[in-house]
Scaffold this motif. Structure first.
Motif, PDB file in Angstrom:
ATOM      1  N   ARG A 192      18.409   5.717 -49.832  1.00  0.00           N
ATOM      2  CA  ARG A 192      19.797   5.606 -50.297  1.00  0.00           C
ATOM      3  C   ARG A 192      20.319   6.954 -50.770  1.00  0.00           C
ATOM      4  NH1 ARG A 192      17.268   1.178 -51.356  1.00  0.00           N
ATOM      5  NH2 ARG A 192      16.215   2.086 -53.162  1.00  0.00           N
ATOM      6  N   VAL A 193      21.584   7.214 -50.435  1.00  0.00           N
ATOM      7  CA  VAL A 193      22.285   8.352 -51.007  1.00  0.00           C
ATOM      8  C   VAL A 193      23.355   7.815 -51.953  1.00  0.00           C
ATOM      9  CG1 VAL A 193      21.874   9.925 -49.094  1.00  0.00           C
ATOM     10  CG2 VAL A 193      23.922   8.481 -49.070  1.00  0.00           C
ATOM     11  N   TYR A 194      23.560   8.532 -53.032  1.00  0.00           N
ATOM     12  CA  TYR A 194      24.611   8.197 -53.986  1.00  0.00           C
ATOM     13  C   TYR A 194      25.645   9.317 -53.930  1.00  0.00           C
ATOM     14  CZ  TYR A 194      21.664   4.488 -55.838  1.00  0.00           C
ATOM     15  OH  TYR A 194      20.903   3.344 -55.980  1.00  0.00           O
ATOM     16  N   LEU A 195      26.854   8.967 -53.522  1.00  0.00           N
ATOM     17  CA  LEU A 195      27.899   9.960 -53.304  1.00  0.00           C
ATOM     18  C   LEU A 195      28.587  10.283 -54.623  1.00  0.00           C
ATOM     19  CD1 LEU A 195      29.507   8.684 -49.973  1.00  0.00           C
ATOM     20  CD2 LEU A 195      27.458  10.082 -50.333  1.00  0.00           C
ATOM     21  N   ILE A 196      28.455  11.530 -55.068  1.00  0.00           N
ATOM     22  CA  ILE A 196      29.122  11.993 -56.279  1.00  0.00           C
ATOM     23  C   ILE A 196      30.378  12.740 -55.860  1.00  0.00           C
ATOM     24  CG2 ILE A 196      28.871  13.261 -58.435  1.00  0.00           C
ATOM     25  CD1 ILE A 196      26.800  11.038 -58.058  1.00  0.00           C
ATOM     26  N   GLU A 197      31.528  12.244 -56.259  1.00  0.00           N
ATOM     27  CA  GLU A 197      32.773  12.893 -55.839  1.00  0.00           C
ATOM     28  C   GLU A 197      32.955  14.205 -56.601  1.00  0.00           C
ATOM     29  OE1 GLU A 197      36.785  13.704 -56.733  1.00  0.00           O
ATOM     30  OE2 GLU A 197      36.900  11.510 -56.799  1.00  0.00           O
ATOM     31  N   SER A 198      33.000  15.309 -55.838  1.00  0.00           N
ATOM     32  CA  SER A 198      33.232  16.618 -56.441  1.00  0.00           C
ATOM     33  C   SER A 198      34.445  17.312 -55.843  1.00  0.00           C
ATOM     34  CB  SER A 198      31.991  17.511 -56.281  1.00  0.00           C
ATOM     35  OG  SER A 198      31.682  17.708 -54.914  1.00  0.00           O
ATOM     36  N   ALA A 199      35.171  16.624 -54.975  1.00  0.00           N
ATOM     37  CA  ALA A 199      36.381  17.192 -54.374  1.00  0.00           C
ATOM     38  C   ALA A 199      37.317  16.067 -53.963  1.00  0.00           C
ATOM     39  CB  ALA A 199      36.039  18.068 -53.171  1.00  0.00           C
ATOM     40  N   GLU A 200      38.601  16.383 -53.927  1.00  0.00           N
ATOM     41  CA  GLU A 200      39.623  15.431 -53.487  1.00  0.00           C
ATOM     42  C   GLU A 200      40.646  16.153 -52.630  1.00  0.00           C
ATOM     43  OE1 GLU A 200      39.781  12.860 -57.688  1.00  0.00           O
ATOM     44  OE2 GLU A 200      41.611  13.744 -56.853  1.00  0.00           O
ATOM     45  N   LYS A 201      41.120  15.468 -51.619  1.00  0.00           N
ATOM     46  CA  LYS A 201      42.266  16.001 -50.883  1.00  0.00           C
ATOM     47  C   LYS A 201      43.519  15.918 -51.751  1.00  0.00           C
ATOM     48  CE  LYS A 201      42.456  15.171 -46.333  1.00  0.00           C
ATOM     49  NZ  LYS A 201      42.518  14.400 -45.069  1.00  0.00           N
ATOM     50  N   GLY A 202      44.478  16.775 -51.458  1.00  0.00           N
ATOM     51  CA  GLY A 202      45.752  16.690 -52.145  1.00  0.00           C
ATOM     52  C   GLY A 202      46.570  15.518 -51.644  1.00  0.00           C
ATOM     53  N   ILE A 203      47.408  14.984 -52.508  1.00  0.00           N
ATOM     54  CA  ILE A 203      48.310  13.887 -52.146  1.00  0.00           C
ATOM     55  C   ILE A 203      49.724  14.448 -52.087  1.00  0.00           C
ATOM     56  CG2 ILE A 203      49.246  11.650 -52.822  1.00  0.00           C
ATOM     57  CD1 ILE A 203      46.687  11.148 -54.382  1.00  0.00           C
ATOM     58  N   ALA A 204      50.332  14.399 -50.915  1.00  0.00           N
ATOM     59  CA  ALA A 204      51.688  14.924 -50.749  1.00  0.00           C
ATOM     60  C   ALA A 204      52.522  13.887 -50.006  1.00  0.00           C
ATOM     61  CB  ALA A 204      51.658  16.248 -49.973  1.00  0.00           C
ATOM     62  N   TRP A 205      53.292  13.124 -50.750  1.00  0.00           N
ATOM     63  CA  TRP A 205      54.181  12.142 -50.129  1.00  0.00           C
ATOM     64  C   TRP A 205      55.509  12.838 -49.864  1.00  0.00           C
ATOM     65  CZ3 TRP A 205      52.884   8.020 -54.376  1.00  0.00           C
ATOM     66  CH2 TRP A 205      51.588   7.551 -54.157  1.00  0.00           C
ATOM     67  N   MET A 206      55.879  12.884 -48.604  1.00  0.00           N
ATOM     68  CA  MET A 206      56.996  13.697 -48.147  1.00  0.00           C
ATOM     69  C   MET A 206      58.136  12.823 -47.619  1.00  0.00           C
ATOM     70  SD  MET A 206      56.789  16.434 -45.004  1.00  0.00           S
ATOM     71  CE  MET A 206      55.401  17.283 -45.765  1.00  0.00           C
ATOM     72  N   ALA A 372      19.121   9.748 -53.804  1.00  0.00           N
ATOM     73  CA  ALA A 372      19.449  11.142 -53.516  1.00  0.00           C
ATOM     74  C   ALA A 372      20.929  11.327 -53.833  1.00  0.00           C
ATOM     75  CB  ALA A 372      19.169  11.475 -52.054  1.00  0.00           C
ATOM     76  N   ALA A 373      21.236  12.098 -54.865  1.00  0.00           N
ATOM     77  CA  ALA A 373      22.623  12.336 -55.264  1.00  0.00           C
ATOM     78  C   ALA A 373      23.168  13.512 -54.469  1.00  0.00           C
ATOM     79  CB  ALA A 373      22.699  12.622 -56.759  1.00  0.00           C
ATOM     80  N   ILE A 374      24.275  13.296 -53.750  1.00  0.00           N
ATOM     81  CA  ILE A 374      24.862  14.364 -52.943  1.00  0.00           C
ATOM     82  C   ILE A 374      26.366  14.396 -53.167  1.00  0.00           C
ATOM     83  CG2 ILE A 374      23.035  14.113 -51.227  1.00  0.00           C
ATOM     84  CD1 ILE A 374      25.016  12.804 -49.357  1.00  0.00           C
ATOM     85  N   PRO A 375      26.989  15.554 -52.977  1.00  0.00           N
ATOM     86  CA  PRO A 375      28.434  15.657 -53.199  1.00  0.00           C
ATOM     87  C   PRO A 375      29.219  15.123 -52.011  1.00  0.00           C
ATOM     88  CG  PRO A 375      27.609  17.754 -52.444  1.00  0.00           C
ATOM     89  CD  PRO A 375      26.410  16.830 -52.559  1.00  0.00           C
ATOM     90  N   TYR A 376      30.433  14.681 -52.272  1.00  0.00           N
ATOM     91  CA  TYR A 376      31.322  14.339 -51.166  1.00  0.00           C
ATOM     92  C   TYR A 376      32.765  14.546 -51.603  1.00  0.00           C
ATOM     93  CZ  TYR A 376      33.444   9.839 -52.589  1.00  0.00           C
ATOM     94  OH  TYR A 376      34.196   8.857 -53.216  1.00  0.00           O
TER      95      TYR A 376
END
Length: 438
Positions: A192-206, A372-376
């Motif tokens: 098993r992998v455990y996804l640790i959020e370390s980044a986000e896309k920007g939100i741009a509602w246009m 296994a902790a990994i970034p996503y």
């Protein structure tokens, strides 16, 4: 240490009771329901065990937020913010197999809107905070607990307002943990992998707007606002933005290669990702910018050509791509269509390193030795965007060990949203250990 037994015992009930409070956020303050009731519920649970709680409205009636601070052993260390939002997206009961605000506990799950986004994490946090107070636990550093409004509409009356108007509430906070991370994906037999959020896309509602010459629908017409917007929307919606590997996604793929032996060549990256099954959907949205048309509005009668036409496009932008993305968008729109932001929240990327990351990984391994902790990177966005304005390093860590066959990503904002009871108990134990060692 008496252990997290009491917290485990009450986390299911807390999750169910929170779901039963309808905190649907329509985006229209006049129709938002339940946030104040949920905040009062949280405040009562914390006050009951001895916390000094601050409850405040954030610039709008009944948009209510709750704060509590637990003093740590070393007041000179930066504090840790643990944050969760109380609002949820709306749900249509006719589409569900249970009522979305029933909080039903059955078949090994707690069901209802918010079960994974994110009343499960709110309940785990409350349960652990109550346990700490009852047991007299002193964590290594100050912990600030924040339960906020309006995340599902961008945080205008929640995290954004608080950061800009009450930064004192976050005094000393150098790091933060919140939603959409720490959940497991099964790669193979007992791996098993455990996804640790370390980044986000920007939100741009246009919002796109075109103007033209109004007139009768039966005439020849070469200056039609509807045509202009429709053509621009089609160009934008059909466009494929370039493949870009950010540091976080590259790191994620290196971890996956080491764990699975799979290769991810950049000349066929999407083909390689497709081999990952449900994981492909999570990762695939983080290697390109996207611009998806979501709304169209024009005209008032079938035989009248209107003078204006509008569309709304949901854009998600990778870290470091903001300027290039806008240049590409403007080329696609052309000179006759204008754009303005309905919302524009920046991308976010935090290095996946340091003692806090090590504490997350260690807490997971105690409960799951094969973790296994990994970034996503998250293709959506969270309140971390606002807290990062105060200089905090932000991560998503709402730990859950999930069944291998559960399509977890589809439950966010989905029909029959639910969280496994075993995962709630697991997450409570992990969160307890993490906050004792953070």
């Amino acid at each position: 240490m008496t252990g997290p037994t009491a917290a485990e015992d009450e986390v299911v009930q807390l999750t169910s009771e929170l779901i039963q409070i309808d905190t649907s956020n329509t985006g229209d303050p006049a129709t938002v329901a339940g946030e104040q009731e949920a905040a009062e519920y949280v405040a009562a649970k914390l006050t009951e065990v001895g916390y000094d709680v601050e409850v405040l409205e954030s610039g709008a009636s009944r948009r209510t937020n709750v704060f509590a601070r637990l003093a740590g052993a070393d007041p000179d260390r930066g504090a840790l913010l643990v944050h969760g939002h109380l609002d949820v997206v709306p749900a249509d009961p006719s589409e569900w197999s249970v009522h979305p605000f029933s909080g039903a506990v059955r078949d090994g799950y707690v069901w209802g809107r918010g079960a994974v986004d994110m009343k499960d994490m709110v309940a785990m946090t409350i349960a652990v905070a109550r346990q700490f107070k009852r047991d007299g636990v002193v964590p290594p550093r100050d912990i600030v607990f924040a339960f906020v409004a309006d995340e599902e509409a961008g945080g205008k009356y929640g995290a954004q307002w608080l950061v800009r108007n009450r930064p004192d509430l976050f005094a000393g906070c150098t790091e933060a943990v919140g939603e959409v991370g720490g959940f497991s994906l099964t790669l193979g037999e007992d791996q098993r992998v455990y996804l640790i959020e370390s980044a986000e896309k920007g939100i741009a509602w246009m919002r796109l707007r075109a103007k033209g010459k109004p007139g009768h629908g039966s005439f020849l017409h070469d200056d039609n606002a509807v045509t202009r917007v429709a053509e621009a929307v089609a160009r934008l919606g059909n466009h494929t933005f370039p493949l870009v590997l950010t540091d976080t996604v590259r790191d994620f793929l290196v971890h996956l290669r080491d764990l699975t032996g799979l290769e991810f060549p950049e000349d066929d990256l999407e083909g390689a990702l497709a081999k990952l099954g449900p994981l492909a959907r999570i990762v695939g949205a983080t290697v390109r910018d996207t611009a998806n048309p979501t709304m169209l509005q024009a005209g008032y009668k079938a035989n009248v050509i209107p003078s204006t036409a509008e569309a709304v496009v949901d854009c998600r932008v990778l870290p470091g791509r903001e300027e290039a993305f806008l240049r590409e968008v403007d080329e696609l729109l052309g000179p006759d269509v204008t754009r303005e932001w309905v919302a524009n929240l920046p991308p976010l990327e935090t290095p996946f390193e340091g003692p806090l990351v090590e504490a997350m990984a260690a807490a997971l391994r105690v409960e799951d030795p094969n973790a296994a902790a990994i970034p996503y990177m998250l293709s959506g966005g969270t309140d971390a965007k606002h807290f990062a304005e105060l200089g905090m390093r932000c991560y998503g860590f709402a730990p859950l060990r999930l069944p291998p066959d559960l399509d977890f990503a589809s439950l966010f904002h989905g029909i029959d949203e639910r969280v496994p009871i075993d995962a709630l108990r697991f997450g409570t134990r992990v969160l307890d250990r993490f906050l004792r060692t953070c």
